[in-house]
Design a protein around this motif. Structure first.
Motif, PDB file in Angstrom:
ATOM      1  N   SER A  63       0.833  -1.201   0.000  1.00  0.00           N
ATOM      2  CA  SER A  63       0.000   0.000   0.000  1.00  0.00           C
ATOM      3  C   SER A  63       0.869   1.254   0.000  1.00  0.00           C
ATOM      4  N   VAL A  64       0.238   2.412  -0.087  1.00  0.00           N
ATOM      5  CA  VAL A  64       0.947   3.680  -0.261  1.00  0.00           C
ATOM      6  C   VAL A  64       1.652   4.101   1.033  1.00  0.00           C
ATOM      7  N   PRO A  65       2.940   4.477   0.981  1.00  0.00           N
ATOM      8  CA  PRO A  65       3.642   4.961   2.169  1.00  0.00           C
ATOM      9  C   PRO A  65       3.283   6.403   2.488  1.00  0.00           C
ATOM     10  N   GLY A  66       3.582   6.819   3.723  1.00  0.00           N
ATOM     11  CA  GLY A  66       3.283   8.180   4.141  1.00  0.00           C
ATOM     12  C   GLY A  66       4.472   8.836   4.822  1.00  0.00           C
ATOM     13  N   TYR A  67       4.553  10.157   4.698  1.00  0.00           N
ATOM     14  CA  TYR A  67       5.637  10.943   5.286  1.00  0.00           C
ATOM     15  C   TYR A  67       5.038  11.965   6.250  1.00  0.00           C
ATOM     16  N   LEU A  68       5.350  11.797   7.538  1.00  0.00           N
ATOM     17  CA  LEU A  68       4.904  12.759   8.546  1.00  0.00           C
ATOM     18  C   LEU A  68       5.800  13.981   8.578  1.00  0.00           C
ATOM     19  N   LYS A  69       7.002  13.830   8.039  1.00  0.00           N
ATOM     20  CA  LYS A  69       7.919  14.947   7.867  1.00  0.00           C
ATOM     21  C   LYS A  69       8.516  14.864   6.474  1.00  0.00           C
ATOM     22  N   PHE A  70       8.550  15.991   5.799  1.00  0.00           N
ATOM     23  CA  PHE A  70       9.150  16.028   4.472  1.00  0.00           C
ATOM     24  C   PHE A  70      10.662  15.902   4.630  1.00  0.00           C
ATOM     25  N   PRO A  71      11.330  15.104   3.791  1.00  0.00           N
ATOM     26  CA  PRO A  71      12.783  14.926   3.945  1.00  0.00           C
ATOM     27  C   PRO A  71      13.523  16.261   3.962  1.00  0.00           C
ATOM     28  N   ALA A  72      14.394  16.403   4.943  1.00  0.00           N
ATOM     29  CA  ALA A  72      15.137  17.660   5.095  1.00  0.00           C
ATOM     30  C   ALA A  72      16.320  17.735   4.145  1.00  0.00           C
ATOM     31  N   ASP A  73      17.017  16.638   3.992  1.00  0.00           N
ATOM     32  CA  ASP A  73      18.230  16.599   3.169  1.00  0.00           C
ATOM     33  C   ASP A  73      17.928  15.890   1.855  1.00  0.00           C
ATOM     34  N   ARG A 418       9.211  26.126   3.444  1.00  0.00           N
ATOM     35  CA  ARG A 418       8.880  24.967   4.272  1.00  0.00           C
ATOM     36  C   ARG A 418       8.266  25.412   5.598  1.00  0.00           C
ATOM     37  N   ASP A 419       7.334  24.564   6.099  1.00  0.00           N
ATOM     38  CA  ASP A 419       6.724  24.882   7.391  1.00  0.00           C
ATOM     39  C   ASP A 419       7.466  24.151   8.510  1.00  0.00           C
ATOM     40  N   ALA A 420       6.869  24.131   9.689  1.00  0.00           N
ATOM     41  CA  ALA A 420       7.525  23.534  10.849  1.00  0.00           C
ATOM     42  C   ALA A 420       7.756  22.039  10.678  1.00  0.00           C
ATOM     43  N   HIS A 421       6.973  21.400   9.827  1.00  0.00           N
ATOM     44  CA  HIS A 421       7.139  19.969   9.568  1.00  0.00           C
ATOM     45  C   HIS A 421       8.101  19.722   8.407  1.00  0.00           C
ATOM     46  N   GLY A 422       8.666  20.799   7.863  1.00  0.00           N
ATOM     47  CA  GLY A 422       9.544  20.660   6.713  1.00  0.00           C
ATOM     48  C   GLY A 422       8.812  20.516   5.408  1.00  0.00           C
ATOM     49  N   ALA A 423       7.473  20.603   5.450  1.00  0.00           N
ATOM     50  CA  ALA A 423       6.683  20.408   4.244  1.00  0.00           C
ATOM     51  C   ALA A 423       6.692  21.671   3.396  1.00  0.00           C
ATOM     52  N   PRO A 424       7.005  21.555   2.111  1.00  0.00           N
ATOM     53  CA  PRO A 424       7.017  22.735   1.248  1.00  0.00           C
ATOM     54  C   PRO A 424       5.620  23.160   0.840  1.00  0.00           C
ATOM     55  N   TYR A 453      -0.057  18.290   7.347  1.00  0.00           N
ATOM     56  CA  TYR A 453      -1.299  17.793   7.944  1.00  0.00           C
ATOM     57  C   TYR A 453      -1.091  16.336   8.369  1.00  0.00           C
ATOM     58  N   PRO A 454      -0.376  16.114   9.460  1.00  0.00           N
ATOM     59  CA  PRO A 454      -0.060  14.742   9.861  1.00  0.00           C
ATOM     60  C   PRO A 454      -1.285  13.884  10.123  1.00  0.00           C
TER      61      PRO A 454
END
Length: 539
Positions: A63-73, A418-424, A453-454
């Protein structure tokens, strides 16, 4: 079919049209093609997954994976320039206002600098795309790159595709695709729609394995005492509880296709207990879904716009709380969260868990996950085609890469922040200039990346993990079937007649006549075509 800003399906529609590519004698009666099993496998690229950023919520059994934080590097997936300078011509659809053009678009400038050449886009509004595309293909006057949504592919396209577009089989089939490692990261099933007449002609842009589902306003329904249903009767009682026309609030919009699944639908075609090939129209699941959905109309639970056949503003009605349950494509979920959460932090859109009408095990007949196909003009040299394949390889870079960020969000700090979660998220300049142009040429495997939106990421990940357990692969899944062109109008004709029954314009008894009319209108002949195709494939 309509796509949102990030390009994912929000709903699908059946396309009509009778275009035949090229000139010459008409096709013989009842001609169509079907390819399955070993024959299809010989032309498909092999699958070699790559991983640049491990998800916080891995997929469950595929099934589809999810990212609670957008990759920083982020890392560079493609080290060198992919174009050899000069210009590339391309045509893509646009499902939004057109962005500024070349010389006035800093996003295009940035991508062109990175890829080592200039892509000159001809963008055509989505509503006009099918007609424009059909005329250009018929005249054999196409750009170097043509993006073709699957809903715009005309009947009998495979008969003339090789006159206009390049055959990519020898460049991409099997392990040849390893020359383009990010294309090799695309699962095999997404390539099925790129095969015409037994040869590979295109590069896929992903669609959804589960193309649509029922969404509900949990933030509104739970305070009204409603909970997610587990049977059809519970669904009816939920509608009764939340429906209040006096408060300008109706329970549902269009839910019929989802009800077919709820009552046990196995897909457009299946084999019954005797082994006979049957169309969905002929099944008990279809009849029961019609009866149940009609009861929702008769009870006054359906929003008046849907009753009147107007389905253009359903998203707005749902967002405004005037319609609390409706059917839409999976991409609509993230799109709505992005649009509504900034103005309504409590906005609680979720997908209803799958349920069966009798409380038993639910099922979901899945679809081939391809929304669009990118094709290259036939007269291009082998070296030029390889150059264009390098471009599609670049835009297929997954999350965790600089290429993925650039294609989807432009230059960080200029087009997005990017926001506090690193999400652009796109800023004002990004919203003006960044659209899916390059990104429509291909796409990486799906992932849930709205880390701002975790709760949404967790909910969508959980829904997919559960739905994956209940997927039904229709008897035609994994085959490449192009129906005879003379039957292309059957789906729309009987969809319209079904809608008349649902809305009470035709007596409920008409459902049995519907199947009989379908058989007489060519359904029995179409059944023979499918029976042979399935038998030839050992199914």
């Amino acid at each position: 079919m309509i796509l949102n800003r990030r390009g994912f399906l929000t709903f699908t529609a059946v396309a009509g049209g009778t275009l035949v590519v090229g000139c010459g004698a008409p096709a013989a009666q009842h001609t169509g093609t079907a390819l399955g099993g070993d024959a299809l496998a010989k032309v498909l690229p092999s699958y070699h997954p790559v991983d640049f950023a491990k998800p916080d919520l891995p997929g469950v059994n595929g099934s589809v994976p999810g990212y609670l934080k957008f990759p920083a590097d982020l890392v560079d997936a493609v080290k060198d320039k992919v174009l050899d300078g000069g210009e590339v011509t391309a045509m893509t659809p646009a499902f939004w206002p057109l962005p500024p053009g070349l010389g006035e678009n800093s996003y295009w400038d940035a991508v062109n600098q990175r890829i080592g050449g200039v892509v000159r886009f001809e963008q055509v509004q989505g509503a006009d795309y099918q007609a424009k595309l059909g005329a250009m293909v018929a005249a054999k006057q196409v750009p170097e790159i043509t993006v073709m949504p699957t809903f715009t592919i005309p009947p009998r396209f495979s008969e003339g595709v090789g006159q206009v577009f390049a055959d990519l089989t020898d460049l991409l089939s099997g392990d040849n695709v390893k020359d383009y490692p990010l294309l090799a990261n695309i699962p095999t099933e997404s390539w099925h729609a790129c095969v015409y007449g037994g040869r590979l002609y295109g590069v896929p842009f992903r669609g959804e394995l589960f193309p649509e589902t029922l969404f509900y306003r949990r933030d509104v329904i739970e305070p009204l005492g409603g909970t997610a249903p587990k049977t059809a009767d519970e669904f009816f009682q939920l509608c009764k509880k939340i429906n209040d026309p006096g408060a300008n609030r109706w329970a549902v919009g269009d839910v019929f296709r989802s009800m077919i699944r709820t009552f046990g639908g196995q897909g457009d075609w299946s084999r019954d207990s005797s082994g006979k090939v049957v169309n969905q129209l002929e099944t008990e699941a279809y009849r029961e879904a019609v009866k149940f959905t009609r009861s929702l109309f008769e009870a006054g639970f359906v929003h008046p716009d849907v009753v009147a056949g107007n389905t253009t503003g359903l998203k707005e009605l749902f967002a405004g709380g005037q319609m609390l349950i409706y059917q839409d494509g999976m991409g609509a979920w993230g799109e709505a969260m992005t649009q509504q959460r900034p103005i309504n932090p409590k906005f609680g859109m979720e997908a209803l868990p799958l349920f069966a009408h009798d409380g038993g095990k639910p099922g979901y007949p899945v679809s081939a996950p391809t929304a669009m196909v990118t094709l290259f003009r036939k007269d291009l040299s082998p070296d030029r085609i390889k150059e264009l394949l390098r471009l599609t390889n670049f835009v297929a870079a997954p999350i965790g890469t600089t290429e993925h960020y650039l294609v989807n969000y432009g230059v960080e700090g200029k087009h997005s922040v990017r926001d506090a979660h690193g999400a652009p998220g796109l800023n004002d300049l990004g919203r003006k200039e960044v659209t899916l142009t390059y990104g429509f040429m291909s796409a990486p495997p799906d992932a849930i990346t709205n880390a701002q939106y975790p709760d949404y990421v967790k909910a969508k990940h959980a829904w997919h993990a559960e739905a994956y357990r209940h997927q039904i692969r229709p008897v035609t899944f994994g085959m490449r079937i192009e129906e005879p062109a003379e039957f292309s109008k059957l789906p729309k004709r009987f969809e319209d007649q079904t809608n008349d029954i649902l809305r009470g314009r035709t007596p409920l008894s008409g459902i049995d006549q519907l199947a009989e009319d379908w058989r007489k209108a060519g359904g029995d002949e179409l059944r023979e075509f499918y029976d042979k195709a399935l038998s030839d494939a050992g199914r």
